[in-house]
Design an enzyme around this catalytic site. Structure first.
Site, PDB file in Angstrom:
ATOM      1  N   GLY A 102       0.820  -1.197   0.000  1.00 10.88           N
ATOM      2  CA  GLY A 102       0.000   0.000   0.000  1.00 10.88           C
ATOM      3  C   GLY A 102       0.859   1.254   0.000  1.00 10.88           C
ATOM      4  O   GLY A 102       1.943   1.292  -0.617  1.00 10.88           O
ATOM      5  N   CYS A 103       0.411   2.261   0.712  1.00 10.42           N
ATOM      6  CA  CYS A 103       1.140   3.541   0.741  1.00 10.42           C
ATOM      7  C   CYS A 103       2.443   3.447   1.524  1.00 10.42           C
ATOM      8  O   CYS A 103       3.221   4.400   1.525  1.00 10.42           O
ATOM      9  CB  CYS A 103       0.257   4.637   1.320  1.00 10.42           C
ATOM     10  N   SER A 104       2.688   2.329   2.205  1.00  6.86           N
ATOM     11  CA  SER A 104       3.951   2.169   2.936  1.00  6.86           C
ATOM     12  C   SER A 104       4.997   1.421   2.110  1.00  6.86           C
ATOM     13  O   SER A 104       6.070   1.075   2.631  1.00  6.86           O
ATOM     14  CB  SER A 104       3.720   1.420   4.251  1.00  6.86           C
ATOM     15  N   SER A 119       0.165   8.263  -2.932  1.00  3.43           N
ATOM     16  CA  SER A 119       0.361   6.938  -2.357  1.00  3.43           C
ATOM     17  C   SER A 119       1.789   6.790  -1.809  1.00  3.43           C
ATOM     18  O   SER A 119       2.267   7.699  -1.143  1.00  3.43           O
ATOM     19  CB  SER A 119       0.002   5.870  -3.397  1.00  3.43           C
ATOM     20  N   SER A 120       2.468   5.695  -2.140  1.00  3.99           N
ATOM     21  CA  SER A 120       3.758   5.448  -1.470  1.00  3.99           C
ATOM     22  C   SER A 120       4.821   6.479  -1.848  1.00  3.99           C
ATOM     23  O   SER A 120       5.840   6.598  -1.168  1.00  3.99           O
ATOM     24  CB  SER A 120       4.260   4.040  -1.780  1.00  3.99           C
TER      25      SER A 120
END
Ligand code: COA
Length: 383
Positions: free
Chosen positions: A165-167, A343-344
């Site tokens: 995901g965003c990480s 996002s990431s």
């Protein structure tokens, strides 16, 4: 700058020596976005008038630019193309078909960000021995996009894709820095090409304003090998906790399921935004404070907090909880107004664009959060 591990093996100090950013030039302002959405809503309501009157289909309400800015802090977003997604009868971008012999779109974005990061680090692409393509979604299943990037760059070693995901980017920093620390990799490149416009649902006013496209790149190497200014990676901390509150059901089993190929809402980004907000703020604040505590540090030791760019109010709250006071201007950089949620790429974008003025010894922390839930923090020291 290496030391012996307890088993007598060399351990190296990993550092970030270059970052790069590619942001596509096309922009959509909130006003333009709302105008096209509202046309779409009117068109949809007219098309489905009978079903709406019979109570079988819900009428679409208008979106509002004032709501978007107030709820998120976003004023505009950069997109790879406006083509298609501003068409009220289509509402998703149009990308041309590429042959398998051409670089894929994610690779093309990655090369642009990577060129800047490598130039800043003074590293030749051929010196890279690890490429991680870390992003919230991948353009294809295989071969890994990262391996295509490795080939296009002429990099050595190996490559893999990572989706958290965003990480994704911060988890990749932990993976790459651990490999550099233990000596299995010398120079790593992490790229995060985020084509968020391809998987957001532009026909849903609850989320149509959230994302923008961007790609970031990070070069990591042994501190002793650095050619220029660098940030020492003091430590990383990643954590995950399962949640359905941010979800996308698109995947390789799609056609095997009943109605799998239908135009289903759950095949794009879906979120319970309010619940995410409520649950993630305490999760991320506690994560950062725990990371600092384990390093024997107080929050006051940080001169910069580069947070994931999802929502300005969320970041203001996280900043207040971590620092125990209102963040000073520039302390928790906010890029949402111009770029929206990339996002990431977001937290790295904040790091790339807002790390000037830090003196040797100054500490800063990158922290991303998002789907999973996932959280990743990277404690850096300006050297
Ligand atoms: N225009 C006008 N009104 C809108 C709207 C729009 N585009 N979208 C939603 N609304 C309405 C809702 O229908 C709701 O109406 P109601 O009160 O009559 O039910 C009202 O505005 C409030 O909606 P809500 O979704 O509760 O707004 P919010 O203040 O929670 O803000 C987010 C929405 C998504 C900006 C916010 O919840 C958020 O950022 N959450 C975290 C998301 C996140 O970090 N996700 C991670 C992604 S990587």
């Amino acid at each position: 700058m290496w030391k012996q591990s307890s088993k007598g093996r060399a351990m190296y100090q990993p550092a970030i020596t270059g970052t790069g950013v590619f942001v596509p030039p096309e922009v959509i302002t909130n006003e333009e976005l709302v105008e096209s959405y509202n046309w779409h809503a009117d068109w949809f309501n007219a098309e489905h008038a009978a079903e709406i009157a019979a109570g079988k289909v819900e009428a679409k309400e208008h979106s509002s630019a004032e709501f978007i800015f107030k709820a998120s802090g976003i004023l505009q977003r950069h997109v790879l193309t406006r083509d298609g997604l501003m068409d009220p009868e289509r509402m998703y971008p149009h990308f041309r078909q590429r042959s398998d012999d051409e670089p894929c779109l994610m690779a093309e974005m990655a090369l642009k960000a990577a060129a800047e990061a490598l130039a800043k680090a003074g590293v030749a692409a051929t010196e890279i021995d690890l490429v991680i393509c870390a992003a919230s979604n991948m353009e294809r299943a295989y071969p890994a996009v990262s391996i295509e990037i490795q080939k296009l760059l002429g990099a050595k070693g190996f490559a893999f894709d990572m989706m958290v995901g965003c990480s994704s980017a911060t988890v990749a920093v932990q993976a790459a820095s651990d490999m550099i620390r233990n000596g299995s990799v010398r120079k790593a490149l992490i790229v995060s090409p985020e084509i968020t416009t391809g998987h957001i649902e532009w026909r849903d006013r609850d989320c149509h304003f959230i994302f923008g496209d961007a790609c970031t790149a990070v070069v990591l190497e042994r501190a002793e090998a650095a050619q220029g200014p660098l940030f020492l990676i003091r430590s990383c901390r990643c954590a995950t906790e399962f949640s359905n509150n941010i979800r996308n059901n698109n995947g390789f089993l799609r056609r095997n399921r009943p109605d799998g190929m239908a135009d289903r809402r759950d095949m794009q980004f879906v979120q319970e935004g309010r619940r995410v907000f409520k649950e993630v703020v305490p999760l991320v604040s506690a994560h950062i404070l725990g990371h600092l505590h384990d390093e024997g540090l107080e929050a006051a030791a940080l001169s910069r907090l580069w947070l994931h760019q999802a929502n300005k109010a969320m970041n203001d709250m996280i900043g207040r909880r971590v620092l125990g006071r209102d963040p000073r201007p520039g302390e928790t950089p906010n890029l949402l107004q111009e770029y929206a949620n990339t996002s990431s790429a977001g937290a790295i974008l904040a790091f790339d664009m807002s790390s000037d003025g830090m003196e040797p010894g100054d500490l800063g922390l990158i922290c991303s959060y998002g789907a999973g839930y996932s959280v990743g923090s990277v404690l850096l020291e300006r050297a």
